[in-house]
Design an enzyme around this catalytic site. Sequence first.
Site, PDB file in Angstrom:
ATOM      1  N   ASP A 254      27.980   4.204 129.150  1.00  0.00           N
ATOM      2  CA  ASP A 254      26.818   4.446 128.302  1.00  0.00           C
ATOM      3  C   ASP A 254      26.277   5.871 128.483  1.00  0.00           C
ATOM      4  O   ASP A 254      26.162   6.349 129.618  1.00  0.00           O
ATOM      5  CB  ASP A 254      25.728   3.435 128.702  1.00  0.00           C
ATOM      6  N   GLU A 333      30.888   6.868 125.904  1.00  0.00           N
ATOM      7  CA  GLU A 333      29.974   6.887 124.776  1.00  0.00           C
ATOM      8  C   GLU A 333      29.176   8.174 124.920  1.00  0.00           C
ATOM      9  O   GLU A 333      28.339   8.311 125.820  1.00  0.00           O
ATOM     10  CB  GLU A 333      29.025   5.687 124.793  1.00  0.00           C
TER      11      GLU A 333
HETATM   12  O1  TEU Z   1      23.204   4.625 123.222  1.00  0.00           O
HETATM   13  C1  TEU Z   1      22.989   5.995 123.373  1.00  0.00           C
HETATM   14  C2  TEU Z   1      22.586   6.598 122.111  1.00  0.00           C
HETATM   15  O2  TEU Z   1      22.903   7.701 121.891  1.00  0.00           O
HETATM   16  C3  TEU Z   1      21.783   5.743 121.213  1.00  0.00           C
HETATM   17  O3  TEU Z   1      20.532   5.955 121.684  1.00  0.00           O
HETATM   18  C4  TEU Z   1      21.815   6.018 119.770  1.00  0.00           C
HETATM   19  O4  TEU Z   1      21.937   7.331 119.433  1.00  0.00           O
HETATM   20  C5  TEU Z   1      20.534   5.498 119.238  1.00  0.00           C
HETATM   21  O5  TEU Z   1      20.650   4.119 119.362  1.00  0.00           O
HETATM   22  C6  TEU Z   1      20.226   5.844 117.839  1.00  0.00           C
HETATM   23  O6  TEU Z   1      18.981   5.312 117.553  1.00  0.00           O
HETATM   24  C7  TEU Z   1      23.417   3.864 124.340  1.00  0.00           C
HETATM   25  C8  TEU Z   1      23.516   2.411 123.930  1.00  0.00           C
HETATM   26  O7  TEU Z   1      24.622   2.237 123.092  1.00  0.00           O
HETATM   27  C9  TEU Z   1      22.242   2.009 123.296  1.00  0.00           C
HETATM   28  O8  TEU Z   1      22.284   0.699 122.816  1.00  0.00           O
HETATM   29  C10 TEU Z   1      21.150   2.145 124.329  1.00  0.00           C
HETATM   30  O9  TEU Z   1      19.909   1.872 123.757  1.00  0.00           O
HETATM   31  C11 TEU Z   1      21.116   3.544 124.929  1.00  0.00           C
HETATM   32  O10 TEU Z   1      22.396   4.008 125.306  1.00  0.00           O
HETATM   33  C12 TEU Z   1      20.306   3.540 126.193  1.00  0.00           C
HETATM   34  O11 TEU Z   1      20.986   2.840 127.186  1.00  0.00           O
END
Ligand code: TEU
Length: 607
Positions: A254, A333
């Site tokens: 993440d 990610e």
């Molecule tokens: O997402 C990281 C991220 O970049 C997201 O915040 C995305 O850009 C955002 O949802 C847009 O609104 C990861 C996870 O996939 C996400 O579900 C989490 O909320 C976030 O990290 C924090 O852990």
Amino acid sequence: MTAPLSDVVDDPDSGGGQGAATAELTRDEPAQETPIEPGPLAEVDKEQRGDWTREAVVYQIYPRSFADANGDGIGDLAGAIPRLAAIAELGVDAIWLSPFYPSPQADGGYDVADYRDVDPIFGTVDDFDELLRTAHELGLRVIIDLVPNHSSDAHPWFPAAVAGGPGSPERARYIFRDGKGATGDEPPNNWPSVFGGSAWTRTTDADGIPGQWYLHFFDSRQPDFNWENPQVRAEFLDVLKFWLDRGVDGFRVDVANSLIKAAGLPDTPDPAHDAGAMGAVTGADPADQLPVSDRKARAVSSPMFDQDGVHEIYRSWRALLNTYSPPRLLVAEAWVQPPARLARYVRPDEMHQAFNFDFLQTPWHAGRARQIITETKAANDAVGAPTTWVLSNHDVVRHASRLGLPGLLGRPSGIGPRDQQPDAVLGLARARALTLTMLALPGSAYLYQGEELGLPEHTMLPDHSREDPSFFRTRGVELGRDGCRVPLPWEADKPGLGFSPTGQTWLPQPESFAGLARDRQHGVPDSTLEMYRAALRLRREYEVADSSLTWLESANDDILAFRNGFLMVLSNMGSEPTELPEGGVVLASGDMPDAGMLPPNTTAWIV
Ligand code: TEU
Ligand code: CA
């Protein structure tokens, strides 16, 4: 009929020296090739080489919304286990499970309170072991989500840090700083939270007086770890080992681009950009129309993201993974621009894959799509990594809805009842077409639960149903991600569409889900489900994942056309039907009423 396409030979040395030479289209005849059946030894080699880490199709399970066994309306592991057979039958190679760890669920479980356990709402570690065993028996590998940037504020380290006070070793596991101004009542710098507001929250000392501030890139209940602290590094190596020893096949990491912050935590020159650095590309910003190699290159200079120091962390993780056999996978990610910066995460001694979010944001435009595919693939090729295609996940508007919006949109940050509604028919047609394009590209691909049913975003959720912290932190300016997280429809005639025995669902399901329930599509020839199954079967048969891509030139700019090994792929991104080249259509994303013609918003696979 004359084939309207010709191969482009990009390599000037092989093209007769006249720049980009073209060749008459000649058709590969797979029937003339003598297929060599891989013997048992070849299979062992593939296994030992870890080919799956370059080629797998991975299905993302968001456990809260996949299947509920105990009837509380929230999906759980016991609900997922009996449903895995349906996922194996789809023809994917692996599943990725979003977080199931103990968590107050302030961010759907991306706020982890204990990295080595299972939250009671999802079950127990025994349930996890059973899920893993069942998946493996079905031939599915299992990737789990690792959330290293931040913990929950309910993780035992965080209250200890608050209690420990300024300068304590407990505080040094997170990022605490004094505030600015005479009384310290201004945040230490101007960094924004990705979910809205400031990235800093002030603590209160034991005497009731306001104290230091702590950093949180996301919600205030998700304090960022201090990755400069060796204890944090040791802890995560141990967490990796804990799950590797239980038998997991890999980790989705993440926000892999944010663990290290610029030394001294300097102000960011562009807070508005950093707040959305990982968020929406609206298409309204002229920069969104630039080549991906230029677009948002300025993000590179942000002190918040993509610092060079992250890479040594992933090298240490890879070294640990390399002690396991057969190979285990790391997928990053990381919303990083430009592609060459992202490719640094997948150098040979770092991660295996990084999600291609430029591709996810491809507008419905053949020229742009080709450019994005070319540039992102080239950046990965340069470091010897596969490209990891993806169109939907639990953070973005589902592609069946995104592609039904007008204009050259990248990705909106949620769609609600007060917004212009997507054209559902057009969106689904384009989603199916773009999916077939994706699944014909070399490399690995990720599918998000429900996309194989053609599920749309829930665009009519009432505000009182919303749970995404980004909705609350932006005071509703961003609707957030609940609309793509609605519980899945399994059986049209059951309560809750089969999601839960009681019919309860933690988010309401839209009316359109009933007709799209899995049992309504299973075995139905033109259904989206059967299209995905056919695509995944043919992808394997034609060895799409490790073939090589050649663009085909078309007189029509609206046609995206390429050859990948045995397959020729045409996608009509224009508004007029176009002539198909010779060859048999083995799969199409929509109806083809006129023989020899490819209708708009349709992709065909031809051999
Ligand atoms: O997402 C990281 C991220 O970049 C997201 O915040 C995305 O850009 C955002 O949802 C847009 O609104 C990861 C996870 O996939 C996400 O579900 C989490 O909320 C976030 O990290 C924090 O852990
Ligand atoms: Ca449940």
